[in-house]
Design a protein around this motif. Structure first.
Motif, PDB file in Angstrom:
ATOM      1  N   ALA A 160       8.965   0.875 -14.599  1.00  0.00           N
ATOM      2  CA  ALA A 160       8.001   1.567 -13.738  1.00  0.00           C
ATOM      3  C   ALA A 160       7.793   3.028 -14.117  1.00  0.00           C
ATOM      4  O   ALA A 160       6.710   3.576 -13.906  1.00  0.00           O
ATOM      5  CB  ALA A 160       8.468   1.489 -12.283  1.00  0.00           C
ATOM      6  N   ARG A 161       8.830   3.667 -14.669  1.00  0.00           N
ATOM      7  CA  ARG A 161       8.751   5.086 -14.982  1.00  0.00           C
ATOM      8  C   ARG A 161       9.295   5.370 -16.379  1.00  0.00           C
ATOM      9  O   ARG A 161      10.303   6.069 -16.548  1.00  0.00           O
ATOM     10  CB  ARG A 161       9.537   5.890 -13.934  1.00  0.00           C
ATOM     11  N   PRO A 162       8.650   4.856 -17.408  1.00  0.00           N
ATOM     12  CA  PRO A 162       9.131   5.110 -18.773  1.00  0.00           C
ATOM     13  C   PRO A 162       9.060   6.578 -19.169  1.00  0.00           C
ATOM     14  O   PRO A 162       9.624   6.965 -20.196  1.00  0.00           O
ATOM     15  CB  PRO A 162       8.209   4.244 -19.641  1.00  0.00           C
ATOM     16  N   ASP A 163       8.368   7.407 -18.354  1.00  0.00           N
ATOM     17  CA  ASP A 163       8.289   8.834 -18.654  1.00  0.00           C
ATOM     18  C   ASP A 163       9.589   9.563 -18.350  1.00  0.00           C
ATOM     19  O   ASP A 163       9.806  10.673 -18.847  1.00  0.00           O
ATOM     20  CB  ASP A 163       7.169   9.466 -17.824  1.00  0.00           C
ATOM     21  N   LEU A 164      10.456   8.953 -17.551  1.00  0.00           N
ATOM     22  CA  LEU A 164      11.697   9.616 -17.169  1.00  0.00           C
ATOM     23  C   LEU A 164      12.736   9.510 -18.281  1.00  0.00           C
ATOM     24  O   LEU A 164      12.876   8.459 -18.914  1.00  0.00           O
ATOM     25  CB  LEU A 164      12.261   8.984 -15.893  1.00  0.00           C
ATOM     26  N   ARG A 165      13.476  10.570 -18.478  1.00  0.00           N
ATOM     27  CA  ARG A 165      14.578  10.558 -19.427  1.00  0.00           C
ATOM     28  C   ARG A 165      15.862  10.378 -18.642  1.00  0.00           C
ATOM     29  O   ARG A 165      16.331  11.297 -17.961  1.00  0.00           O
ATOM     30  CB  ARG A 165      14.620  11.864 -20.226  1.00  0.00           C
ATOM     31  N   LEU A 166      16.438   9.181 -18.705  1.00  0.00           N
ATOM     32  CA  LEU A 166      17.635   8.879 -17.938  1.00  0.00           C
ATOM     33  C   LEU A 166      18.869   9.416 -18.652  1.00  0.00           C
ATOM     34  O   LEU A 166      18.921   9.469 -19.881  1.00  0.00           O
ATOM     35  CB  LEU A 166      17.763   7.370 -17.737  1.00  0.00           C
TER      36      LEU A 166
ATOM     37  N   THR B  29       0.807  -1.227   0.000  1.00  0.00           N
ATOM     38  CA  THR B  29       0.000   0.000   0.000  1.00  0.00           C
ATOM     39  C   THR B  29       0.841   1.278   0.000  1.00  0.00           C
ATOM     40  O   THR B  29       0.281   2.370  -0.067  1.00  0.00           O
ATOM     41  CB  THR B  29      -0.926   0.031   1.234  1.00  0.00           C
ATOM     42  N   ALA B  30       2.147   1.158   0.084  1.00  0.00           N
ATOM     43  CA  ALA B  30       3.003   2.349   0.180  1.00  0.00           C
ATOM     44  C   ALA B  30       3.011   3.116  -1.139  1.00  0.00           C
ATOM     45  O   ALA B  30       2.892   2.516  -2.213  1.00  0.00           O
ATOM     46  CB  ALA B  30       4.422   1.940   0.549  1.00  0.00           C
ATOM     47  N   PRO B  31       3.156   4.439  -1.073  1.00  0.00           N
ATOM     48  CA  PRO B  31       3.262   5.252  -2.298  1.00  0.00           C
ATOM     49  C   PRO B  31       4.653   5.086  -2.918  1.00  0.00           C
ATOM     50  O   PRO B  31       5.578   5.848  -2.624  1.00  0.00           O
ATOM     51  CB  PRO B  31       3.027   6.678  -1.786  1.00  0.00           C
ATOM     52  N   LEU B  32       4.802   4.085  -3.771  1.00  0.00           N
ATOM     53  CA  LEU B  32       6.082   3.751  -4.375  1.00  0.00           C
ATOM     54  C   LEU B  32       5.916   3.519  -5.866  1.00  0.00           C
ATOM     55  O   LEU B  32       4.854   3.089  -6.328  1.00  0.00           O
ATOM     56  CB  LEU B  32       6.665   2.479  -3.742  1.00  0.00           C
ATOM     57  N   ASP B  33       6.985   3.788  -6.615  1.00  0.00           N
ATOM     58  CA  ASP B  33       6.983   3.470  -8.044  1.00  0.00           C
ATOM     59  C   ASP B  33       7.445   2.048  -8.307  1.00  0.00           C
ATOM     60  O   ASP B  33       7.182   1.505  -9.386  1.00  0.00           O
ATOM     61  CB  ASP B  33       7.902   4.440  -8.799  1.00  0.00           C
ATOM     62  N   GLY B  34       8.136   1.439  -7.364  1.00  0.00           N
ATOM     63  CA  GLY B  34       8.629   0.086  -7.564  1.00  0.00           C
ATOM     64  C   GLY B  34       9.478  -0.367  -6.396  1.00  0.00           C
ATOM     65  O   GLY B  34       9.721   0.383  -5.437  1.00  0.00           O
ATOM     66  N   VAL B  35       9.954  -1.610  -6.486  1.00  0.00           N
ATOM     67  CA  VAL B  35      10.704  -2.229  -5.395  1.00  0.00           C
ATOM     68  C   VAL B  35      11.948  -2.909  -5.952  1.00  0.00           C
ATOM     69  O   VAL B  35      11.886  -3.594  -6.977  1.00  0.00           O
ATOM     70  CB  VAL B  35       9.840  -3.268  -4.643  1.00  0.00           C
ATOM     71  N   LEU B  36      13.074  -2.717  -5.256  1.00  0.00           N
ATOM     72  CA  LEU B  36      14.307  -3.442  -5.526  1.00  0.00           C
ATOM     73  C   LEU B  36      14.560  -4.368  -4.345  1.00  0.00           C
ATOM     74  O   LEU B  36      14.508  -3.935  -3.192  1.00  0.00           O
ATOM     75  CB  LEU B  36      15.484  -2.472  -5.680  1.00  0.00           C
TER      76      LEU B  36
END
Length: 349
Positions: free
Chosen positions: A317-323, A124-131
Motif C-alpha cells: 500500500a505504501r511502497p514510498d515508505l522506507r521501512l 470510504t474511510a481515509p485509509l492506506d489499507g486494512v489488516l
C-alpha cells in the motif's frame, strides 16, 4: 521568533516566519523531494516554533496517502482485551506502523451487523489499507468488499474463503498441533482427546487437522469437543469429554486459555496432571509457565505475526515508505507467509 498560540498557526503564518512562499511550505509538509535543503530547514524550524499541525484531510487530498491503517478484529471487546493473542498482534502491528509514521485505527465487531457497519466504513474511510484478524467464516464481507474497493488488505491467519487471493500471515497451526499431539503419543498416551477451537475459524480447523495427522487419522468423534478459545469454554468442553471418555490419558487443547479451563476441570474431576492425563496447549501465553503444573504448549509468535502483517501491507500500500531494517521479520514479498511454531515442554506433559 514569537510562538503563536496553539492551534492558530497555518500555512501562511509558517511561510511568513520562514520567509518562503506558501507553496514551498506545502511541498515540505507533503514530503516533496524538490525543496532545497536550506529552505526545508527553515520551514521545519518555523513549523516547530509555531506548533503548526497540518490538516490531515487536506494533506491526504494532495498526497493520496492517509497515513492510517485499520486493524479489524471480528471479536467482542472482552475477548480482544482478555486474550494475549490479540495484545501480541496489536503490539506487533503498532510497532511497525508507528515507526513508519502510520497510525493504527482499531475496529472491533461483536456481531454480523457491526461487521457490516465496519465494511461500509472501510469502503470510504481515509485509509492506506486494512489488516483483518480473527476471520470467522467464509461469509465475512470484508475481504470481498476490500478487493472490490481496491483497498489493500492483509489477513492474519489462513483466509477462510476458498480461492480468495489476498495476502496473509499465519502461524503453522497444523504443524504445531501435530507436534504437540505426537508428544503426547511419544510419552505413552493411548487414549488421546482434544478440545478443539471453533470450526468457523481457520485456526480451529487447522489445529484439529494437526491432531488427526498425528494420530494417523484415528481420532474417534467422541474424543473431540469444541470450545471458543476462552477459559470457560475450555473447562466446559473438558467436562463433556471426561463424561464420554473417563479413561482419557492425553489431551491436546487448541489454545492456552482453554487449557487453563481444562486443567481446572481435570482437577475438579480428581484427575492428576500429568500422571492421569497429560495436557498440551497452544500459544505459550505468559500464564502458561505459571499454571499448576506448568503447561507444555506449542509456541506461536504473535508479535512477529503482527509485525509481518504490517510490513506486508505497507510494502503493497505504501511502497514510498522506507521501512527500518528488521532481519528478524521474514520476507514479505510472497503473498502467503507461515511462521514456524515450536513445542515448549514443561511439566503438564
Amino acid at each position: 521568533m514569537t510562538r503563536s498560540r496553539p492551534g492558530r498557526a497555518n500555512l501562511e503564518s509558517v511561510a511568513a516566519a520562514a520567509g518562503v512562499s506558501r507553496a514551498t511550505v506545502s511541498r515540505v509538509v507533503n514530503g516533496w523531494a524538490s525543496v532545497a535543503p536550506e529552505l526545508r530547514e527553515r520551514v521545519e524550524r518555523a513549523i516547530a516554533e509555531l506548533g503548526y499541525v497540518p490538516n490531515q484531510a487536506a494533506r491526504s487530498l494532495v498526497t493520496q496517502r492517509a497515513d492510517a491503517v485499520a486493524l479489524v478484529v471480528a471479536e467482542p471487546d472482552p475477548r480482544v482485551f482478555g486474550d494475549p493473542y490479540f495484545s501480541g498482534i496489536v503490539r506487533g502491528v503498532s510497532t511497525e506502523l508507528l515507526s513508519a509514521g502510520v497510525q493504527v485505527v482499531l475496529l472491533m465487531a461483536q456481531s454480523d451487523e457491526e461487521l457490516s457497519g465496519i465494511e461500509r466504513y472501510l469502503r470510504t474511510a481515509p485509509l492506506d489499507g486494512v489488516l483483518l484478524v480473527s476471520e470467522h467464516s467464509s461469509n465475512d464481507p470484508i475481504p470481498a468488499a476490500m478487493i472490490e474497493a481496491g483497498m489493500p488488505l492483509v489477513i492474519g491467519g489462513r483466509p477462510m474463503q476458498p480461492g480468495l487471493d489476498v495476502p496473509s500471515v499465519d502461524n503453522d497451526n497444523v504443524g504445531g498441533a501435530r507436534v504437540a499431539t505426537e508428544h503426547l503419543v511419544a510419552r505413552g498416551c493411548r487414549r488421546v482427546g482434544t478440545v478443539a477451537g471453533p470450526i468457523d475459524m481457520a485456526a480451529g480447523v487447522d489445529r484439529l487437522e494437526g491432531v488427526r495427522l498425528a494420530l494417523g487419522g484415528d481420532l474417534p468423534a467422541d474424543r473431540v469437543e469444541h470450545g471458543a478459545f476462552t477459559q470457560a469454554s475450555g473447562e466446559e468442553a473438558t467436562r463433556r469429554l471426561l463424561d464420554r471418555v473417563p479413561d482419557l490419558d492425553g489431551l491436546f487443547v487448541a489454545s492456552d486459555l482453554m487449557a487453563l479451563g481444562a486443567l481446572r476441570a481435570l482437577r475438579l474431576a480428581g484427575r492428576r496432571v500429568p500422571d492421569d492425563v497429560a495436557v498440551v496447549g497452544f500459544d505459550d501465553i505468559p500464564l502458561a509457565s505459571a499454571t499448576e503444573p506448568p503447561l507444555t504448549t506449542a509456541r506461536q509468535q504473535t508479535v512477529l505475526q503482527g509485525r509481518t502483517m504490517a510490513r506486508m501491507l505497507l510494502a503493497r500500500a505504501r511502497p514510498d515508505l522506507r521501512l527500518r531494517e528488521a532481519p528478524e521479520v521474514p520476507d514479505v514479498t510472497p503473498d502467503r507467509v507461515v511462521l514456524p511454531v515450536e513445542l515448549v515442554v514443561r511439566d503438564s506433559a
